[in-house]
Design a protein around this motif. Structure first.
Motif, mmCIF file in Angstrom:
data_model
loop_
_atom_site.group_PDB
_atom_site.id
_atom_site.type_symbol
_atom_site.label_atom_id
_atom_site.label_comp_id
_atom_site.label_asym_id
_atom_site.label_seq_id
_atom_site.Cartn_x
_atom_site.Cartn_y
_atom_site.Cartn_z
ATOM 1 N N THR A 131 39.571 36.855 45.673
ATOM 2 C CA THR A 131 39.349 38.290 45.783
ATOM 3 C C THR A 131 40.407 38.870 46.720
ATOM 4 O O THR A 131 41.052 38.133 47.483
ATOM 5 C CB THR A 131 37.957 38.610 46.352
ATOM 6 O OG1 THR A 131 37.901 38.148 47.713
ATOM 7 C CG2 THR A 131 36.844 37.973 45.525
ATOM 8 N N LYS A 186 40.620 39.753 37.336
ATOM 9 C CA LYS A 186 39.639 39.240 36.382
ATOM 10 C C LYS A 186 38.250 39.339 36.980
ATOM 11 O O LYS A 186 38.074 39.116 38.180
ATOM 12 C CB LYS A 186 39.947 37.766 36.063
ATOM 13 C CG LYS A 186 41.297 37.546 35.412
ATOM 14 C CD LYS A 186 41.711 36.098 35.370
ATOM 15 C CE LYS A 186 40.734 35.212 34.656
ATOM 16 N NZ LYS A 186 41.213 33.825 34.535
ATOM 17 N N SER A 187 37.265 39.634 36.149
ATOM 18 C CA SER A 187 35.880 39.666 36.613
ATOM 19 C C SER A 187 35.414 38.258 36.928
ATOM 20 O O SER A 187 35.732 37.310 36.204
ATOM 21 C CB SER A 187 34.968 40.273 35.543
ATOM 22 O OG SER A 187 35.280 41.624 35.366
ATOM 23 N N ASP A 188 34.656 38.148 38.007
ATOM 24 C CA ASP A 188 34.072 36.859 38.388
ATOM 25 C C ASP A 188 32.967 36.542 37.391
ATOM 26 O O ASP A 188 32.100 37.383 37.134
ATOM 27 C CB ASP A 188 33.517 36.947 39.810
ATOM 28 C CG ASP A 188 33.024 35.625 40.322
ATOM 29 O OD1 ASP A 188 32.036 35.086 39.769
ATOM 30 O OD2 ASP A 188 33.605 35.119 41.296
ATOM 31 N N PRO A 189 32.948 35.345 36.814
ATOM 32 C CA PRO A 189 31.929 35.013 35.809
ATOM 33 C C PRO A 189 30.500 35.024 36.366
ATOM 34 O O PRO A 189 29.554 35.276 35.630
ATOM 35 C CB PRO A 189 32.321 33.621 35.316
ATOM 36 C CG PRO A 189 33.348 33.110 36.255
ATOM 37 C CD PRO A 189 33.899 34.267 37.019
ATOM 38 N N GLU A 190 30.369 34.792 37.667
ATOM 39 C CA GLU A 190 29.029 34.759 38.264
ATOM 40 C C GLU A 190 28.564 36.118 38.766
ATOM 41 O O GLU A 190 27.374 36.334 38.937
ATOM 42 C CB GLU A 190 29.002 33.730 39.389
ATOM 43 C CG GLU A 190 29.210 32.313 38.884
ATOM 44 C CD GLU A 190 29.223 31.291 40.003
ATOM 45 O OE1 GLU A 190 28.688 31.568 41.084
ATOM 46 O OE2 GLU A 190 29.787 30.207 39.773
ATOM 47 N N ASP A 191 29.492 37.022 39.038
ATOM 48 C CA ASP A 191 29.152 38.351 39.531
ATOM 49 C C ASP A 191 30.214 39.333 39.038
ATOM 50 O O ASP A 191 31.303 39.403 39.588
ATOM 51 C CB ASP A 191 29.076 38.357 41.064
ATOM 52 C CG ASP A 191 28.589 39.670 41.631
ATOM 53 O OD1 ASP A 191 28.591 40.697 40.900
ATOM 54 O OD2 ASP A 191 28.205 39.693 42.815
ATOM 55 N N ARG A 192 29.894 40.072 38.006
ATOM 56 C CA ARG A 192 30.850 40.973 37.349
ATOM 57 C C ARG A 192 31.396 42.056 38.278
ATOM 58 O O ARG A 192 32.414 42.668 37.989
ATOM 59 C CB ARG A 192 30.198 41.631 36.124
ATOM 60 C CG ARG A 192 29.903 40.632 35.025
ATOM 61 C CD ARG A 192 31.122 40.555 34.179
ATOM 62 N NE ARG A 192 30.905 39.891 32.930
ATOM 63 C CZ ARG A 192 31.779 39.044 32.445
ATOM 64 N NH1 ARG A 192 32.845 38.741 33.133
ATOM 65 N NH2 ARG A 192 31.590 38.504 31.279
ATOM 66 N N ARG A 193 30.730 42.317 39.401
ATOM 67 C CA ARG A 193 31.212 43.328 40.346
ATOM 68 C C ARG A 193 32.419 42.826 41.125
ATOM 69 O O ARG A 193 33.190 43.612 41.651
ATOM 70 C CB ARG A 193 30.101 43.718 41.332
ATOM 71 C CG ARG A 193 28.904 44.375 40.655
ATOM 72 C CD ARG A 193 27.784 44.528 41.648
ATOM 73 N NE ARG A 193 27.339 43.182 42.035
ATOM 74 C CZ ARG A 193 26.453 42.931 42.967
ATOM 75 N NH1 ARG A 193 25.903 43.908 43.646
ATOM 76 N NH2 ARG A 193 26.096 41.695 43.251
ATOM 77 N N ARG A 233 36.014 41.114 41.516
ATOM 78 C CA ARG A 233 37.247 40.898 40.743
ATOM 79 C C ARG A 233 38.139 39.932 41.511
ATOM 80 O O ARG A 233 38.313 40.049 42.717
ATOM 81 C CB ARG A 233 37.940 42.225 40.484
ATOM 82 C CG ARG A 233 37.084 43.071 39.568
ATOM 83 C CD ARG A 233 37.569 44.463 39.264
ATOM 84 N NE ARG A 233 38.860 44.868 39.703
ATOM 85 C CZ ARG A 233 39.731 45.536 38.968
ATOM 86 N NH1 ARG A 233 39.435 45.856 37.734
ATOM 87 N NH2 ARG A 233 40.888 45.904 39.457
#
Length: 160
Positions: free
Chosen positions: A65, A96-103, A105
């Motif tokens: 991040t 890219k969006s984090d696969p575990e938490d879309r909020r 990046r």
């Protein structure tokens, strides 16, 4: 004030300074000199900070991040956001969006970013080759473990 040509370089401190101060002052001076020289040979438009982010992501084989990058480089988050935005504008990183938490990046290096880092490394080649003629490889290899140990010690003592 520029150093007079032909005069002997001064040591890193004053007579009687503690060894720790001498070592840290010398490291600081080397960092400043090396950074300025380093940036002067990077490909046009690439800053030391941008190269550093690319190198960091590749070296650690990670996506981070902006906050994690800011912490790693010990800069404020807006400063890192600006650096990442410039890299993103150049296509060298992607958010890219984090696969575990879309909020969340994460900053990911792109193929173009890997190529830019390699171009930077190649641009630095002649500089490194020149330095290797001035300081023998054996000496550089001998000091590297101590420098690495100092880096680890200092990294473990970062202020919050």
């Amino acid at each position: 004030m520029a150093k007079a040509r032909g005069s002997a370089p001064k040591g890193p401190g004053l007579a009687g300074d503690p060894l720790g101060n001498l070592v840290m002052t010398e490291i600081g001076i080397i960092a400043q000199l090396a950074g300025t020289l380093f940036e002067s040979v990077l490909p046009d438009g690439m800053t030391r900070a941008q190269y550093g982010v690319l190198n960091h992501l590749l070296r650690l084989e990670t996506e981070e991040t902006i906050g994690e990058l800011a912490s790693a480089f010990q800069v404020r988050q807006p400063t890192m956001s600006s650096t990442v935005r410039k890299l993103e504008d150049k296509g060298l990183v992607a958010l890219k969006s984090d696969p575990e938490d879309r909020r969340i990046r994460r900053v990911a290096i792109t193929k173009a970013g890997k190529a830019a880092r390699q171009a930077g490394l190649e641009a630095l080649g002649p500089l490194y080759a020149e330095l290797m003629t001035l300081v023998p490889e054996k000496e550089l290899k001998a000091i590297l473990p101590t420098l690495t140990r100092l880096r680890i010690i200092l990294d473990e003592r970062r202020p919050d």
